[in-house]
Design a protein around this motif. Structure first.
Motif, mmCIF file in Angstrom:
data_model
loop_
_atom_site.group_PDB
_atom_site.id
_atom_site.type_symbol
_atom_site.label_atom_id
_atom_site.label_comp_id
_atom_site.label_asym_id
_atom_site.label_seq_id
_atom_site.Cartn_x
_atom_site.Cartn_y
_atom_site.Cartn_z
ATOM 1 N N ARG A 273 77.642 -24.925 -31.030
ATOM 2 C CA ARG A 273 77.313 -25.488 -32.348
ATOM 3 C C ARG A 273 75.826 -25.791 -32.347
ATOM 4 N N LEU A 274 75.103 -25.157 -33.251
ATOM 5 C CA LEU A 274 73.655 -25.304 -33.336
ATOM 6 C C LEU A 274 73.319 -26.102 -34.590
ATOM 7 N N VAL A 275 72.534 -27.154 -34.436
ATOM 8 C CA VAL A 275 72.134 -27.988 -35.566
ATOM 9 C C VAL A 275 70.644 -27.794 -35.785
ATOM 10 N N PHE A 276 70.307 -27.245 -36.962
ATOM 11 C CA PHE A 276 68.921 -26.927 -37.302
ATOM 12 C C PHE A 276 68.383 -27.967 -38.283
ATOM 13 N N ALA A 277 67.102 -28.293 -38.155
ATOM 14 C CA ALA A 277 66.459 -29.159 -39.142
ATOM 15 C C ALA A 277 64.979 -28.850 -39.166
ATOM 16 N N GLY A 278 64.379 -28.909 -40.349
ATOM 17 C CA GLY A 278 62.941 -28.704 -40.473
ATOM 18 C C GLY A 278 62.500 -27.364 -39.932
ATOM 19 N N ARG A 279 61.518 -27.388 -39.020
ATOM 20 C CA ARG A 279 60.934 -26.136 -38.529
ATOM 21 C C ARG A 279 61.944 -25.274 -37.786
ATOM 22 N N GLY A 280 62.930 -25.907 -37.140
ATOM 23 C CA GLY A 280 63.930 -25.125 -36.426
ATOM 24 C C GLY A 280 64.774 -24.263 -37.341
ATOM 25 N N ALA A 281 64.889 -24.672 -38.614
ATOM 26 C CA ALA A 281 65.687 -23.902 -39.565
ATOM 27 C C ALA A 281 64.900 -22.765 -40.198
ATOM 28 N N GLU A 282 63.595 -22.719 -39.943
ATOM 29 C CA GLU A 282 62.746 -21.735 -40.614
ATOM 30 C C GLU A 282 62.306 -20.608 -39.679
ATOM 31 N N GLN A 283 62.793 -20.599 -38.451
ATOM 32 C CA GLN A 283 62.379 -19.588 -37.484
ATOM 33 C C GLN A 283 63.521 -18.591 -37.235
ATOM 34 N N PRO A 284 63.177 -17.349 -36.906
ATOM 35 C CA PRO A 284 64.208 -16.324 -36.628
ATOM 36 C C PRO A 284 64.780 -16.476 -35.225
ATOM 37 N N LEU A 285 65.391 -17.622 -34.965
ATOM 38 C CA LEU A 285 65.779 -17.949 -33.597
ATOM 39 C C LEU A 285 66.943 -17.102 -33.097
ATOM 40 N N LEU A 286 67.908 -16.790 -33.957
ATOM 41 C CA LEU A 286 69.051 -16.014 -33.484
ATOM 42 C C LEU A 286 68.628 -14.603 -33.079
ATOM 43 N N SER A 287 67.756 -14.010 -33.860
ATOM 44 C CA SER A 287 67.284 -12.674 -33.471
ATOM 45 C C SER A 287 66.487 -12.745 -32.168
ATOM 46 N N ASP A 288 65.792 -13.863 -31.939
ATOM 47 C CA ASP A 288 65.091 -14.047 -30.664
ATOM 48 C C ASP A 288 66.068 -14.047 -29.495
ATOM 49 N N LEU A 289 67.231 -14.693 -29.686
ATOM 50 C CA LEU A 289 68.204 -14.765 -28.595
ATOM 51 C C LEU A 289 68.714 -13.375 -28.229
ATOM 52 N N VAL A 290 68.895 -12.557 -29.238
ATOM 53 C CA VAL A 290 69.368 -11.193 -28.992
ATOM 54 C C VAL A 290 68.274 -10.363 -28.326
ATOM 55 N N ARG A 334 66.386 -25.400 -27.750
ATOM 56 C CA ARG A 334 66.061 -26.835 -27.706
ATOM 57 C C ARG A 334 64.560 -27.056 -27.850
ATOM 58 N N ASP A 335 63.765 -26.201 -27.225
ATOM 59 C CA ASP A 335 62.307 -26.308 -27.352
ATOM 60 C C ASP A 335 61.872 -26.108 -28.796
ATOM 61 N N ALA A 336 62.648 -25.341 -29.551
ATOM 62 C CA ALA A 336 62.330 -25.085 -30.956
ATOM 63 C C ALA A 336 62.872 -26.166 -31.881
ATOM 64 N N GLY A 337 63.470 -27.216 -31.307
ATOM 65 C CA GLY A 337 63.947 -28.325 -32.138
ATOM 66 C C GLY A 337 65.366 -28.185 -32.620
ATOM 67 N N VAL A 338 66.149 -27.301 -31.994
ATOM 68 C CA VAL A 338 67.540 -27.110 -32.383
ATOM 69 C C VAL A 338 68.424 -27.914 -31.441
ATOM 70 N N ARG A 339 69.368 -28.676 -32.014
ATOM 71 C CA ARG A 339 70.333 -29.396 -31.185
ATOM 72 C C ARG A 339 71.463 -28.437 -30.840
ATOM 73 N N VAL A 340 71.817 -28.365 -29.559
ATOM 74 C CA VAL A 340 72.817 -27.418 -29.079
ATOM 75 C C VAL A 340 73.966 -28.186 -28.466
ATOM 76 N N GLU A 341 75.184 -27.892 -28.908
ATOM 77 C CA GLU A 341 76.388 -28.512 -28.357
ATOM 78 C C GLU A 341 77.382 -27.420 -28.019
ATOM 79 N N GLU A 342 77.991 -27.524 -26.843
ATOM 80 C CA GLU A 342 79.046 -26.594 -26.491
ATOM 81 C C GLU A 342 80.372 -27.113 -27.013
ATOM 82 N N VAL A 343 81.149 -26.231 -27.639
ATOM 83 C CA VAL A 343 82.407 -26.608 -28.291
ATOM 84 C C VAL A 343 83.561 -26.008 -27.502
#
Length: 346
Positions: A273-290, A334-343
């Motif tokens: 579960r990824l929680v985005f806010a502010g700058r973390g929501a505006e970056q192409p982070l998922l494509s970065d992970l791939v 996490r460095d990009a400001g995204v909260r990460v929780e394992e479900v």
């Protein structure tokens, strides 16, 4: 603008003393909308009523605009209260007076002339959109219109502070949005400091720049609204946030995840579960992970919203990849400001 220092409030109850407020310290900045949220019985209404000393605290000091209200009595306190308007949950309008006359009441009590009252009331009715209803009685207008009358009445004495005690809780969602938009407009145009009492995070999300969370007469968390939404520090806050962004994924989503994993779940798959806010929501982070970490991602659930004009949202993703790459990817998030929780999905 508002400072509460060491506020305690104790009432006599049938079972003994009731401690409504326990050591409240709070500062509200000039010109902001500050939200106070908590479940029923948390002490919110007791707190807001100490600001204008409708409830005098058992212990502590209340300062508004640099003046210590707890040191005042009689005429001094009445004069200080003219700087503090209040809007109530149940409107508190006089049924025998028209809309115009309800708004005029504080001015009449202050000894204003008829001309002074008219010069003040008519612009206020225009401000709240009720100029065409001035001659109607409370029974002839809707709940939202009644609350607009209450807001206009609270502004009649030109206060610098506006207290709102659950002003939208008796209204339907559409009317609530219109009243909150009106409060925002008034705060911006008049430069008021607004303290907003509510039990609804949806209300806080729409208008409050900062907030305090109350439980059992204490403030358990406070801060900037976006930060609190993104990184709630107290379980009470998280439970309140569940009304807006639930922690628990819906059962059908978990069922789909189990179907994707099959009967033999791979140890290299994790539901996140990824929680985005502010700058973390505006970056192409998922494509970065791939691209950078070689993960395969299935998006199984998500929602995007706004808090104080900033994007805020959550995504549930099923991430497939080897442990080193996966851990590096989570560190990147996490460095990009995204909260990460394992479900857990078992």
């Amino acid at each position: 603008m508002i400072a509460l220092h060491g506020i305690h409030q104790t009432y006599a109850g049938p079972q003994g003393p009731v401690h409504a407020l326990r050591g409240i310290d709070l500062e509200v900045r000039a010109g902001e909308i500050f939200g106070v949220i908590g479940r029923s019985g948390a002490g919110k209404s007791s707190l807001v009523r100490t600001i204008n000393l409708l409830n005098r605290p058992t212990q502590g000091r209340v300062l508004v605009n640099g003046q210590e209200l707890t040191a005042l009595n009689g005429a001094g306190l009445r004069a200080a209260r003219r700087d503090i308007g209040m809007v109530f949950q149940h409107f508190n309008l006089l049924s025998s007076r028209t809309v115009y006359d309800n708004v005029a009441l504080p001015l009449e009590l202050a000894g204003a002339t008829r001309g002074e009252i008219r010069a003040r009331v008519l612009p206020l009715l225009e401000l709240v959109g009720l100029q065409a209803l001035a001659d109607r009685y409370p029974a002839q207008v809707s709940g939202g219109q009644k609350q607009r009358v209450g807001i206009a009445r609270a502004l009649a004495s030109r206060p610098r502070v506006l207290l709102s005690d659950e002003a939208t809780s008796a209204l339907d969602p559409e009317t609530t949005r219109s009243i909150l938009a009106l409060l925002l407009q008034i705060q911006r145009e008049l430069g008021l400091t607004v303290v907003l009492i509510t039990h609804q995070m949806q209300v806080i999300k729409q208008v409050a720049q900062r907030l305090a969370v109350m439980e059992a007469g204490q403030i358990v968390e406070q801060g900037e609204t976006l930060q609190v939404f993104h990184q709630p520090a107290h379980e009470v806050t998280q439970r309140l946030l569940d009304d807006v962004v639930p922690r628990e994924l819906p059962a059908p989503v978990l069922a789909r995840v189990r179907a994707l994993l099959g009967d033999q779940p791979t140890p290299d798959a994790r539901l996140l579960r990824l929680v985005f806010a502010g700058r973390g929501a505006e970056q192409p982070l998922l494509s970065d992970l791939v691209r950078r970490f070689g993960l395969d991602l299935n998006i199984v659930h998500g929602q995007i919203d706004e808090v104080q004009g900033h994007p805020f949202g959550t995504l549930a993703v099923l991430a497939h990849g080897q442990a080193p790459q996966r851990e590096a990817a989570l560190g990147h998030l996490r460095d990009a400001g995204v909260r990460v929780e394992e479900v857990a999905c078992a």
